[in-house]
Design a protein around this motif. Structure first.
Motif: not given
Length: 595
Positions: A465, A577, A581, A583-584, A586-588, A590-591
């Motif tokens: 990240n 990016n 992806s 997970e979890p 990438h989604d975490f 991104t938000r």
């Protein structure tokens, strides 16, 4: 000059250029300027004329005109050569016009997909000079992705990181003035902090004037003078006994105190400015020099010196925190292969070079006693580190590649592996700056031992990240593992120092590294179905234990993200990016970054 004469010059441009070319060949550069400058000034500005003038101005040493022609050439050319773009950026660097240099380097990055790797170094140096530390770190990280082993880039990163972390003390000096300014800072604000912290330092205060005066608050720096608002305090809110006819004016503003700033008052009737208080920052000593050039941390937030000499020890509350931590981690340790690892403070490993005497009891001894009472498995490899002279090195707080290997070996033995790890790694010495050497002026270098994997490594970065410091998540996967195991490391800066995490990545199939020193996140360990877990904490952090939390959301990483400027968050999201992806995480992230 009338339009007819301009038209005549345009028609005569080929002849002018023919004559200019002949003079250039004869190296009559002043004659070239005398020939072409009038035509250019009158509007005859073809690319050929611009390029000829550019060469002539450069040759006679007229830097300003040369730079002006470079700008014109870049504008007129449909595909300007990369060499010209670089020269244009370097011109701004020579003038120390850092905003212009930053803009020009970025223009190259945006327009060219291929450019020399040194360009990122120059871009980072411009950002460093402009004290845009986060952006500079972003650039050097990009450069290190392209050239992982480049020592120049690594040293520059250390310098930038040190400048970013450098501590300053704020001082407010009253100035003799007929206007008394009373001021204070927000409650809870630090007076010793980084430069970035002082860029938005909130000051509130007041002045007293006669009722017939109309004051204006003035903020003056070397770069600008600005007018700030004053508001009249309601008489009912005044608690002081003020003379009759006195008005209290109040202000509250977030000021940029990263540069010297003077607050004053101007009265609208006469326009005179009365300087009242000068704010300035004084660097705080962050390095203490020991024997034989060994550098050690000083004046850090963890009070390393006070810990070592026994002045700072665990109080009753800190002891209770460690007891609660032991009570929580104990049952987890019974179910999982989990080890608490202490990354030693350098002064504990090399006390012979340290200018202070060690106390018999420090926070480390107190914590070890509490861990032993709680029957917690932990590793304090200080004896192994002391036995190897190159486990630490003079210009950094962290262990070297040798020290990282010793810690790796201790963990692997604890996990039950009896491989011949010594045959897997070779050791080399390289000259580096380090996080302490980078605080010196000029930066100090020393030899550090690096661990090199002898075999063909199958390690690649599966996800990152790219968050700097706390909250960073990086995942390594190995297509050629020696052991098909998954390891999760919750650690701090030492998890990356000396290639510590990579030592495991060369052996295991998957290594997940989370920058949460000494903590444990159930969600991550459960999701990874981790075979082994390391809770790594630096010795100077032992005053406070890590946290045992259920989910990544509970880690409060929004605090870490909030300190990253919006533009930098967008860049972090863009870099993240690039990975498929994962997970979890990438989604975490991104938000979190988009929030």
């Amino acid at each position: 000059m009338n339009s007819f004469s301009v038209a005549e010059r345009i028609e005569g441009a080929p002849e002018l250029m023919a004559e200019a070319s002949a003079r250039l060949e004869r190296r009559d550069f002043s004659d070239v300027i005398a020939l072409l400058e009038p035509a250019y000034d009158s509007g005859v500005d073809s690319l050929d004329i611009v390029q000829a003038l550019m060469q002539a101005y450069e040759s006679v040493g007229d830097a300003a005109k040369h730079e002006e022609m470079m700008a014109a050439a870049l504008q007129k050319s449909s595909q300007p050569p990369l060499k010209l773009w670089i020269a244009y950026a370097e011109a701004a660097m020579t003038r120390k016009d850092w905003p212009a240099a930053i803009e020009r380097w970025q223009a190259i990055v945006e327009r060219h997909t291929v450019f020399p790797p040194q360009l990122h170094i120059r871009q980072a140096r411009a950002l460093l000079a402009a004290q845009q530390f986060s952006a500079a770190l972003h650039v050097v990280n990009l450069a290190l992705e392209k050239q992982p082993g480049n020592s120049v880039i690594s040293d520059l990163k250390d310098v930038i990181a040190s400048q970013k972390a450098k501590k300053y003390q704020l001082k407010g000096q009253p100035i003799a003035s007929p206007i008394a300014m009373h001021w204070d800072a927000d409650e809870g604000q630090k007076w010793v902090a980084t430069l970035e912290f002082f860029r938005h330092f909130r000051i509130h205060g007041r002045i007293e004037t006669a009722s017939d005066q109309q004051p204006v608050l003035i903020a003056k720096s070397s770069e600008e003078v600005s007018t700030l608002a004053l508001t009249v305090r309601e008489p009912s809110l005044s608690t002081e006994d003020l003379p009759t006819g006195t008005v209290v004016w109040e202000f509250e503003h977030a000021l940029d105190l990263a540069r010297d700033l003077v607050l004053g008052v101007r009265f609208e009737d006469d326009g005179e400015v009365h300087d009242c208080v000068r704010f300035s920052l004084t660097p705080v000593m962050e390095v203490v020099e020991g024997k034989e050039g060994w550098l050690f941390l000083a004046n850090d937030t963890n009070a390393s010196i006070d810990q070592f000499i026994g002045k700072k020890r665990l109080g009753a509350e800190e002891k209770q925190q460690w007891q609660r931590f032991s009570a929580e981690i104990g049952p987890i340790q019974q179910q999982r292969s989990l080890l608490l690892l202490i990354a030693n403070s350098k002064e504990k490993v090399r006390p012979e070079y340290y200018p202070y005497e060690k106390a018999s009891i420090t926070p480390t001894e107190q914590v070890e006693k509490l861990l032993q009472a709680g029957k917690i498995d932990y590793c304090n490899p200080v004896a192994a580190m002391q036995a190897e002279p190159d486990s630490y090195y003079p210009t950094d707080t962290h262990w070297s590649g040798r020290g990282a290997y010793l810690a790796f070996l201790a963990c692997m033995r604890h996990f039950g592996f009896d491989d011949d790890f010594a045959s897997l790694y070779a050791f080399e010495q390289r000259e580096v700056v380090g996080d302490l050497g980078s605080k010196m002026d000029p930066p100090a270098k020393s030899l550090s031992t690096v661990a090199v994997f002898r075999e063909k490594s199958g390690v690649s970065c599966r996800f990152s990240n790219y968050l700097p410091g706390t909250g960073n998540i990086t995942i390594f996967e190995n297509s050629r593992p020696i052991h098909a195991r998954t390891l999760v490391i919750f650690g701090g800066s030492s998890a990356g120092a000396g290639g510590f995490a990579l030592l495991f990545a060369n052996v295991f199939q998957r290594v997940v590294v989370v920058n949460l020193p000494g903590s444990y996140v159930h969600e991550i360990v459960d999701h990874e179905v981790a075979d082994h877990v390391i809770l790594q904490t630096n010795e100077r952090y032992l005053a406070t234990p890590g946290r045992i939390i259920n989910t990544l959301a509970e880690a409060n990483l929004d605090h870490a993200v909030r300190g990253v400027p919006a533009a930098e968050r967008a860049k972090l999201l863009q870099r993240m990016n690039r990975y498929a992806s994962c997970e979890p995480y990438h989604d975490f992230m991104t938000r979190l970054l988009a929030g």
